[in-house]
Motif scaffolding. Structure first.
Motif, PDB file in Angstrom:
ATOM      1  N   GLN A 101      45.372  28.515 -32.524  1.00  0.00           N
ATOM      2  CA  GLN A 101      47.059  28.106 -33.037  1.00  0.00           C
ATOM      3  C   GLN A 101      47.937  29.192 -32.616  1.00  0.00           C
ATOM      4  OE1 GLN A 101      47.423  27.695 -37.382  1.00  0.00           O
ATOM      5  NE2 GLN A 101      47.164  25.672 -37.219  1.00  0.00           N
ATOM      6  N   ASP A 102      47.487  30.426 -32.682  1.00  0.00           N
ATOM      7  CA  ASP A 102      48.170  31.538 -32.403  1.00  0.00           C
ATOM      8  C   ASP A 102      48.452  31.520 -30.809  1.00  0.00           C
ATOM      9  OD1 ASP A 102      48.309  32.368 -34.828  1.00  0.00           O
ATOM     10  OD2 ASP A 102      46.579  33.807 -34.685  1.00  0.00           O
ATOM     11  N   LEU A 103      47.205  31.339 -30.153  1.00  0.00           N
ATOM     12  CA  LEU A 103      47.375  31.068 -28.442  1.00  0.00           C
ATOM     13  C   LEU A 103      48.279  29.976 -28.190  1.00  0.00           C
ATOM     14  CD1 LEU A 103      43.607  31.794 -27.625  1.00  0.00           C
ATOM     15  CD2 LEU A 103      45.580  33.141 -26.994  1.00  0.00           C
ATOM     16  N   GLN A 104      48.038  29.054 -28.869  1.00  0.00           N
ATOM     17  CA  GLN A 104      48.920  27.585 -28.427  1.00  0.00           C
ATOM     18  C   GLN A 104      50.449  27.977 -28.666  1.00  0.00           C
ATOM     19  OE1 GLN A 104      46.989  24.852 -30.652  1.00  0.00           O
ATOM     20  NE2 GLN A 104      46.453  23.612 -28.823  1.00  0.00           N
ATOM     21  N   GLU A 105      50.809  28.925 -29.617  1.00  0.00           N
ATOM     22  CA  GLU A 105      52.216  28.976 -30.108  1.00  0.00           C
ATOM     23  C   GLU A 105      52.657  29.874 -28.961  1.00  0.00           C
ATOM     24  OE1 GLU A 105      52.654  30.720 -33.762  1.00  0.00           O
ATOM     25  OE2 GLU A 105      52.014  29.052 -34.833  1.00  0.00           O
ATOM     26  N   LYS A 106      51.929  30.744 -28.009  1.00  0.00           N
ATOM     27  CA  LYS A 106      52.475  31.683 -27.301  1.00  0.00           C
ATOM     28  C   LYS A 106      52.204  30.953 -25.821  1.00  0.00           C
ATOM     29  CE  LYS A 106      52.655  35.907 -29.368  1.00  0.00           C
ATOM     30  NZ  LYS A 106      53.359  37.165 -29.071  1.00  0.00           N
ATOM     31  N   ASN A 107      51.741  29.821 -25.870  1.00  0.00           N
ATOM     32  CA  ASN A 107      51.529  28.918 -24.579  1.00  0.00           C
ATOM     33  C   ASN A 107      50.449  29.620 -23.681  1.00  0.00           C
ATOM     34  OD1 ASN A 107      52.511  26.807 -23.938  1.00  0.00           O
ATOM     35  ND2 ASN A 107      54.625  27.247 -23.629  1.00  0.00           N
ATOM     36  N   LEU A 108      49.350  30.260 -24.109  1.00  0.00           N
ATOM     37  CA  LEU A 108      48.368  30.770 -23.405  1.00  0.00           C
ATOM     38  C   LEU A 108      47.204  29.873 -23.259  1.00  0.00           C
ATOM     39  CD1 LEU A 108      48.934  34.446 -24.924  1.00  0.00           C
ATOM     40  CD2 LEU A 108      49.387  33.710 -22.801  1.00  0.00           C
TER      41      LEU A 108
END
Length: 787
Positions: free
Chosen positions: A318-325
């Motif tokens: 989730q966190d990575l998706q938020e940062k578009n990574l």
RNA sequence: GGGCCUGUGGUCUAGUCUGGUUAUGACGUUGCCUUGACAUGGCAGAGGUCGAGGGUUCAAAUCCCUCUGGGCCCACCA
């Protein structure tokens, strides 16, 4: 004899009789050659399951045969009741937690529960299927004797420099919270996600890695690419920045990387798998340990602290998706390593463990394996396969409570490893004390809290049982026979061979007999979750233990056998048939005393057939092929003996005045011998019914206390072919066919014309033929005429 | 990916290594027989391309090769 055979009453009676009269007792003073069995100690698990009944019955067949061959049978029984499986069972049964209760209290409960509840009940199941062990030679893998042998083994291997303690990344079960060995891994196929993650680099261009375990991000220590990969060559030696964690890692060239898999760039964590550990060692990278022993993350994981893998994975994605990574998420079907006892995915943790060093001995182990006599032969392949695939030394320490302790302390002052004295064994380092440190003379020490892997002890069963008779230990070890199922070739068999080699440079046993598995009626594995379990106890209730054993005897050596209830029905019928045929026979043997001067031709023929049968059965048993004995004897008894022979001799037995006293005696003699032989041949397979019948008549005649210690039938090596009986059967069969086709009773009188050319051959059995077909016989052209 | 085992009438299976007359037995099924051990019995019948194809041979369920179904063990790429 009663009209009906009561298996329940009879089986109980003979079980007690055998025990009371010590029929299966090992005689240490006997001069007979010893046949010793390295009996598998079943893991105490509440109830005997059908697989146990199956494989223990099979080993019992061959042991009973050897006993009747006059060998001095050393057949001990043990239970395997320490270690993880037992802990898990008792935690479940008593609804307690080892961790919460603490070591001392938990061990106490384990010992008590085993002693008073589990073990005695458990053993009854083995007795109920007539396993002919000497129950006085009994051990458990947690008793003092086994502890002594197991600890002695540890001391010996330590002194041989075969054991070492090392802090190292190794396979760890977060559920059981202990290290485990390679053999305890079990593959499991799983659907998962393959996550592609962008990392910023010092090249100012991002590099994308692919992983199934994004949650290990905080433990990322490097990125690896293949040296020849054009896409990534430029990154080699540069730094990559780890998302969320203000850290940079180096990008390495690594030939182990497969450019075609995933993105071709591997992110390297502490520790995703055992390869990660190898790379860390090879490249001298400093590991970042983020996982606790229970599989949750520690403070180094930052905001993911206290979460387990599954939870952390969800959050970090989730966190990575938020940062578009995240550039891509692929579904992936892959294989994960789990712990075979609990099914939990294993982790790699840095811990202190004890190992037995043996990877350097693969060649020797293969050689030892080839010296064993494998039955069936092809099972050796599994052994070889396993040895060749060994990758790690044997981790023998377990971070559990209920097991055999290491006879080890550590000096607080100089860290020296302090070993127990051999005379001190068995020791519990938590209670007992070592001698002062030989190096620094300190008396301050810390006990080893770990316990030994349960296989470290059960791999010593030949030594454990042989040492119960110290004066005979050279005769008892190596054992003659190791019977076991194929699923534990890599566990029990290999470990036993390995330990025996390490200690004594010789094999622990000579013959290896491998049995298959009991499968459900459709040929599938039985399991509680599938609900296709067959309870042996219920089958015994319904069909008798003899019947269950009879079913077990229908499997070819080494092959799996699907459970077929109709086999039990057939077995029950066979038992009934044996009873009735014996009943009939004995009613005609009351006045039988001696052998006649001359035997009738058809009787000679039957005895010759019997001789062939004994020969075949004996040779089959020598090769451990009990199923052949079962099939051949069953066919002979039902078909040749009951359907034809008994019908043929009835007239002679009932009407001696008409047929002659010598002729009756000849039938009696043949009946006496052949029934006895049939009973003996079947006695290893169906021990109860054969004993019951034997005791009615033969026990007194043979002056023997039990059929199971009576002499196995002997045979003439020379078999002489006589066709007369087969010709008789052919004629009888033709007559029966005609009568049946005309809806007539088989008693119907006929005029039988036999072929003129057979006159000479058939003359000696003419009277018998006349009686069994109820015919007037002439010679001419073959014809059957109904009167 | 590597290794091993296995595929015979509706069902389970013998036979395969050591090739040789109409492929074994059981269960089921059809018909008959209450015969002085047994109806939990007896007798007889129906039912089979021996996984598929090719080869060796006078002759293959059996030996060799290929394919295919099932099972087990091992390895595995993040």
């Amino acid at each position: 004899m009663k009209k009906q055979y009561d298996s329940k009453e009879s089986e109980k009676k003979w079980k007690n009789y055998w025990e009371k009269n010590k029929i299966y007792k090992f005689n240490p003073n006997s001069k007979k050659p010893i046949y010793s069995i390295d009996t598998p100690p079943p893991t105490v698990s509440g109830k005997m399951h059908i697989g146990h009944a199956f494989s223990y019955a099979q080993q019992d067949f061959v042991v009973r045969y050897r006993r009747m061959q006059g060998l001095n049978i050393f057949y001990p029984f043990g239970t395997d009741d320490n270690g993880l499986p037992t802990e898990r069972l008792i935690e479940k049964e008593k609804n307690i937690s080892a961790q919460k209760l603490g070591r001392k209290e938990f061990i106490k409960i384990c010992l008590q529960t085993l002693e008073k509840e589990l073990r005695p009940k458990y053993i009854q199941d083995w007795k109920s299927i007539a396993i002919s062990c000497d129950w006085d030679i009994f051990y458990t893998t947690i008793d003092k004797h086994s502890q002594r042998i197991s600890q002695k083994s540890f001391l010996d291997l330590y002194k041989q420099k075969r054991e070492y303690r090392k802090r190292t990344p190794f396979m760890w079960c977060p559920e059981c919270q202990t290290a485990i060995a390679q053999v305890e891994l079990e593959d499991k196929e799983k659907d998962s996600q393959f996550i592609y993650i962008k990392f910023q680099t010092s090249l100012n261009k991002p590099i994308t890695i692919a992983t199934t375990r994004p949650e290990l991000m905080p433990a990322c220590v490097a990125i690896h690419v293949h040296p020849d990969d054009k896409r990534y060559k430029k990154f080699i030696g540069k730094k990559a920045k780890i998302p969320f964690f203000n850290r940079e890692v180096e990008i390495y060239a690594n030939k182990d990387v497969d450019p075609d898999f995933g993105s071709g760039a591997v992110y390297h964590c502490t520790f995703g798998d055992m390869d990660d550990a190898e790379w860390i060692e090879k490249l001298k990278i400093k590991p970042i340990e983020v996982m606790n022993k229970d599989g949750t993350f520690n403070a180094k994981a930052g905001k993911y602290e206290n979460l387990n893998s599954k939870q952390a994975r969800k959050e970090i994605i989730q966190d990575l998706q938020e940062k578009n990574l995240i550039t891509k998420i692929e579904p992936i079907h892959h294989v994960v390593n789990t712990h075979e006892r609990c099914g939990t995915e294993i982790e790699i943790l840095m811990t202190d463990q004890w190992f037995i060093k043996y990877l350097d001995l693969k060649k020797e182990f293969l050689k030892q394996g080839s010296k064993l006599n494998w039955y069936p032969k092809y099972m050796k392949n599994r052994y070889d396969n396993w040895v060749k695939g060994l990758k790690y030394d044997w981790c023998i320490s377990r971070q559990r409570f209920f097991g055999i302790p290491f006879p080890v302390w550590y000096c607080n002052n100089c860290n020296e490893i302090l070993l127990a004295d051999e005379k001190q064994l068995p020791v519990d380092p938590l209670i007992d004390k070592p001698k002062p440190c030989p190096k620094c003379k300190s008396k301050e020490f810390t006990p080893e809290k770990d316990v030994l892997d349960t296989w470290a002890t059960s791999s010593l069963t030949p030594q454990i049982t042989a040492s119960l008779f110290p004066k005979l230990s050279k005769k008892l070890y190596p054992s003659t026979l190791r019977p076991q199922a194929h699923d534990i070739i890599s566990f029990w068999l290999f470990n036993t061979v390995a330990k025996s080699y390490l200690h004594n440079k010789k094999n622990p046993f000579k013959d290896v007999v491998i049995s298959g598995w009991a499968l459900d009626p459709k040929g599938k594995k039985m399991s509680k979750s599938k609900g296709n379990i067959v309870e042996p106890q219920e089958m015994i209730q319904q069909y008798s233990a003899d019947a269950l054993r009879f079913w077990a005897a229908s499997s070819k050596l080494g092959e799996d056998l699907s459970f077929q209830e109709k086999e039990l029905v057939a077995a029950k019928k066979l038992v009934n048939k044996l009873w009735n045929a014996s009943n009939f026979s004995f009613s005609h043997l009351e006045d039988y005393k001696t052998k006649p001067k001359k035997l009738e031709t058809i009787d000679l023929w039957l005895l010759e057939k019997l001789n062939e049968l004994v020969k075949e059965c004996t040779e089959a048993f020598e090769r451990y092929e009990y199923s052949k004995t079962k099939i051949e004897t069953e066919n002979f008894f039902w078909n040749t003996f009951c359907d034809y022979y008994l019908e043929i001799i009835k007239d002679r037995l009932y009407n001696p005045d008409k047929r002659g006293k010598q002729q009756k005696l000849s039938a009696q003699y043949t009946l006496h011998i052949s029934l006895l032989t049939i009973l003996k041949l079947l006695s290893p397979i169906t021990p109860f019914i054969t004993e019951e019948i034997y005791q009615h008549y033969y026990a007194k005649k043979e002056k023997c206390k039990s059929i199971h210690i009576s002499e196995w039938p002997k045979f003439n090596k020379k078999t002489t072919k006589t066709e007369i009986g087969d010709k008789a059967i052919e004629i009888i069969s033709k007559v029966r066919k005609i009568k049946t086709q005309n809806n007539l009773s088989l008693k119907t009188p006929i005029n039988l014309t036999l072929d003129k050319k057979d006159e000479k051959l058939l003359k000696p059995i003419l009277e018998d033929l006349k009686a069994v077909t109820n015919a007037e016989i002439n010679f001419g052209k073959f014809n059957i005429e109904i009167v």
